[in-house]
Design an enzyme around this catalytic site. Structure first.
Site, PDB file in Angstrom:
ATOM      1  N   ASN A   1       0.872  -1.177   0.000  1.00 17.43           N
ATOM      2  CA  ASN A   1       0.000   0.000   0.000  1.00 17.43           C
ATOM      3  C   ASN A   1       0.909   1.227   0.000  1.00 17.43           C
ATOM      4  O   ASN A   1       1.495   1.564   1.017  1.00 17.43           O
ATOM      5  CB  ASN A   1      -0.882  -0.016   1.263  1.00 17.43           C
ATOM      6  CG  ASN A   1      -1.641   1.289   1.443  1.00 17.43           C
ATOM      7  OD1 ASN A   1      -1.778   2.072   0.498  1.00 17.43           O
ATOM      8  ND2 ASN A   1      -2.126   1.533   2.653  1.00 17.43           N
TER       9      ASN A   1
ATOM     10  N   GLU B   1      -5.462  -4.570  10.445  1.00 15.29           N
ATOM     11  CA  GLU B   1      -4.434  -3.546  10.652  1.00 15.29           C
ATOM     12  C   GLU B   1      -4.739  -2.771  11.934  1.00 15.29           C
ATOM     13  O   GLU B   1      -5.541  -1.828  11.913  1.00 15.29           O
ATOM     14  CB  GLU B   1      -4.432  -2.567   9.477  1.00 15.29           C
ATOM     15  CG  GLU B   1      -4.140  -3.218   8.149  1.00 15.29           C
ATOM     16  CD  GLU B   1      -3.518  -2.243   7.158  1.00 15.29           C
ATOM     17  OE1 GLU B   1      -2.457  -2.570   6.623  1.00 15.29           O
ATOM     18  OE2 GLU B   1      -4.068  -1.148   6.951  1.00 15.29           O
TER      19      GLU B   1
ATOM     20  N   GLY C   1       2.896  -1.029   4.273  1.00 13.19           N
ATOM     21  CA  GLY C   1       2.990   0.396   3.964  1.00 13.19           C
ATOM     22  C   GLY C   1       4.439   0.796   3.743  1.00 13.19           C
ATOM     23  O   GLY C   1       4.991   0.652   2.645  1.00 13.19           O
TER      24      GLY C   1
ATOM     25  N   GLY D   1       2.456   2.510  10.621  1.00  8.74           N
ATOM     26  CA  GLY D   1       3.433   3.585  10.435  1.00  8.74           C
ATOM     27  C   GLY D   1       4.101   4.031  11.728  1.00  8.74           C
ATOM     28  O   GLY D   1       4.777   5.054  11.764  1.00  8.74           O
TER      29      GLY D   1
ATOM     30  N   GLU E   1      -6.877   5.063   7.450  1.00  8.86           N
ATOM     31  CA  GLU E   1      -6.672   6.490   7.137  1.00  8.86           C
ATOM     32  C   GLU E   1      -7.906   7.078   6.458  1.00  8.86           C
ATOM     33  O   GLU E   1      -8.247   8.237   6.664  1.00  8.86           O
ATOM     34  CB  GLU E   1      -5.411   6.652   6.275  1.00  8.86           C
ATOM     35  CG  GLU E   1      -4.150   6.426   7.109  1.00  8.86           C
ATOM     36  CD  GLU E   1      -2.983   5.807   6.363  1.00  8.86           C
ATOM     37  OE1 GLU E   1      -2.967   5.821   5.124  1.00  8.86           O
ATOM     38  OE2 GLU E   1      -2.078   5.281   7.052  1.00  8.86           O
TER      39      GLU E   1
ATOM     40  N   LYS F   1       0.176   4.332  -0.404  1.00 12.42           N
ATOM     41  CA  LYS F   1      -0.444   5.560   0.138  1.00 12.42           C
ATOM     42  C   LYS F   1      -0.194   6.739  -0.818  1.00 12.42           C
ATOM     43  O   LYS F   1      -0.120   6.550  -2.023  1.00 12.42           O
ATOM     44  CB  LYS F   1       0.070   5.850   1.542  1.00 12.42           C
ATOM     45  CG  LYS F   1       0.012   4.628   2.449  1.00 12.42           C
ATOM     46  CD  LYS F   1       0.237   4.948   3.884  1.00 12.42           C
ATOM     47  CE  LYS F   1       0.330   3.653   4.679  1.00 12.42           C
ATOM     48  NZ  LYS F   1       0.128   3.840   6.092  1.00 12.42           N
TER      49      LYS F   1
ATOM     50  N   HIS G   1      -9.435   1.506   4.449  1.00 13.47           N
ATOM     51  CA  HIS G   1      -8.190   1.696   5.204  1.00 13.47           C
ATOM     52  C   HIS G   1      -8.455   2.644   6.367  1.00 13.47           C
ATOM     53  O   HIS G   1      -9.264   3.569   6.252  1.00 13.47           O
ATOM     54  CB  HIS G   1      -7.104   2.258   4.274  1.00 13.47           C
ATOM     55  CG  HIS G   1      -5.743   2.210   4.904  1.00 13.47           C
ATOM     56  ND1 HIS G   1      -5.315   3.157   5.789  1.00 13.47           N
ATOM     57  CD2 HIS G   1      -4.742   1.300   4.793  1.00 13.47           C
ATOM     58  CE1 HIS G   1      -4.096   2.836   6.199  1.00 13.47           C
ATOM     59  NE2 HIS G   1      -3.721   1.722   5.600  1.00 13.47           N
TER      60      HIS G   1
ATOM     61  N   SER H   1       3.329  -1.964  10.383  1.00 14.25           N
ATOM     62  CA  SER H   1       4.777  -2.042  10.599  1.00 14.25           C
ATOM     63  C   SER H   1       5.341  -3.445  10.350  1.00 14.25           C
ATOM     64  O   SER H   1       6.270  -3.872  11.033  1.00 14.25           O
ATOM     65  CB  SER H   1       5.147  -1.540  11.994  1.00 14.25           C
ATOM     66  OG  SER H   1       4.774  -0.174  12.136  1.00 14.25           O
TER      67      SER H   1
HETATM   68  C1  PEP Z   1      -0.758   0.388   5.965  1.00 17.47           C
HETATM   69  O1  PEP Z   1      -0.979   1.570   6.052  1.00 17.47           O
HETATM   70  O2  PEP Z   1      -1.531  -0.343   5.300  1.00 17.47           O
HETATM   71  C2  PEP Z   1       0.411  -0.156   6.663  1.00 17.47           C
HETATM   72  C3  PEP Z   1       0.409  -1.412   7.009  1.00 17.47           C
HETATM   73  O3  PEP Z   1       1.438   0.727   6.910  1.00 17.47           O
HETATM   74  P1  PEP Z   1       2.859   0.394   7.629  1.00 17.47           P
HETATM   75  O4  PEP Z   1       3.353  -0.903   7.078  1.00 17.47           O
HETATM   76  O5  PEP Z   1       3.735   1.552   7.267  1.00 17.47           O
HETATM   77  O6  PEP Z   1       2.570   0.304   9.091  1.00 17.47           O
END
Ligand code: PEP
Length: 257
Positions: free
Chosen positions: A10, A168, A235, A174, A98, A12, A96, A214
């Site tokens: 992803n 998630e 991400g 993040g 966000e 973003k 998501h 993460s």
């Molecule tokens: C995401 O936003 O889908 C995600 C998993 O981000 P990150 O891996 O940076 O935590």
């Protein structure tokens, strides 16, 4: 029941079209012929064309990060399922955290998108997950259950096989904080139980449940070893070819076990 692992990036709001072409080339050079697991990249809309061209001839699939549920019309600034399919998208990320947070997307609206995506032949990656406050209040399973049931309302047992769920935890996205494999597995097992209560055990066993938050080369092996973790939605670590490919390799190792 053996489910194929899926490692999906992803991106973003990162990467111009030119940057996307470079990143995709790096991924394709190292993992473009991987057939033991499924791999997908989900760039921003404006980079779909460049990414699609760079993916040509490889086994890596393309996805979008969002879509609008209507087919066409007066929805300024929005993008339909057919528009993303034109670039060869197979997947679309929906719900998501966000989008839930910054764009106030509700379960009902996300459900409209899930159904529209399925009707168009796209595979939705439906994201669910609790905030830190909700985890500390002990409501993780309630939150994830409401989001899963809400997102899949009206979806049939035949259609759900095409759906991918991404668990998630919002506090892990993040932030560098990852759910431990045991914490993630516990929620993944609960999500599968929720799916089983709606679609029956057979249906539930066919749905891939990805972990996101993460995930990186250092923690991927342990997460992917868990019974109900069928891959990752990635991400930060998806923005560099080397780290993304390392996660693909972790999934290949897990699939061989
Ligand atoms: C995401 O936003 O889908 C995600 C998993 O981000 P990150 O891996 O940076 O935590």
């Amino acid at each position: 029941m053996s489910r194929r692992y899926l490692i999906a990036g992803n991106w973003k709001m990162n990467k111009t079209a030119a940057e996307a072409a470079v990143l995709v080339k790096g991924i394709v050079d190292q993992a473009g012929s991987e057939s033991a697991v499924d791999v997908a990249v989900c760039p921003p809309f404006t980079a779909l064309d460049a990414a699609s061209r760079a993916l040509k001839g490889s086994k890596v699939a393309l996805g979008a990060e969002n879509m609008y549920p209507k087919a066409s019309g007066a929805y300024t600034g929005e993008i339909s399922a057919d528009m993303i399919k034109e670039f060869g998208c197979e997947y679309v990320i929906l719900g998501h955290s966000e989008r839930r947070e910054y764009f106030k997307e509700s379960d009902a609206f996300i459900n409209e998108k899930v159904k529209a995506a399925l009707a168009s032949g796209l595979k939705p990656i439906l994201c669910v997950g609790e905030t830190l406050q909700q985890r500390e209040a002990g409501t993780t399973i309630d939150v994830v259950s409401t989001q899963t049931k809400g997102g899949l309302d009206g979806v049939s047992a035949a259609e759900v096989e095409k759906v991918v769920i991404a668990y998630e935890p919002v506090w892990a996205i993040g932030t560098g904080k990852t759910a431990t494999p045991e914490m993630a597995q516990e929620v993944h097992a609960q999500i599968r139980a929720i799916l089983s209560s709606i679609f029956g055990e057979d249906g539930a066993q066919k749905v891939r449940i990805l972990y996101g938050g993460s995930m990186k080369p250092e923690n991927a092996d342990a997460l992917l070893a868990e019974k109900d973790i069928d891959g990752g939605l990635i991400g930060g670590a998806a923005l560099k070819a080397d780290s993304f490919v390392s996660l693909v390799n972790s999934a290949v190792k897990a699939a061989a076990k």
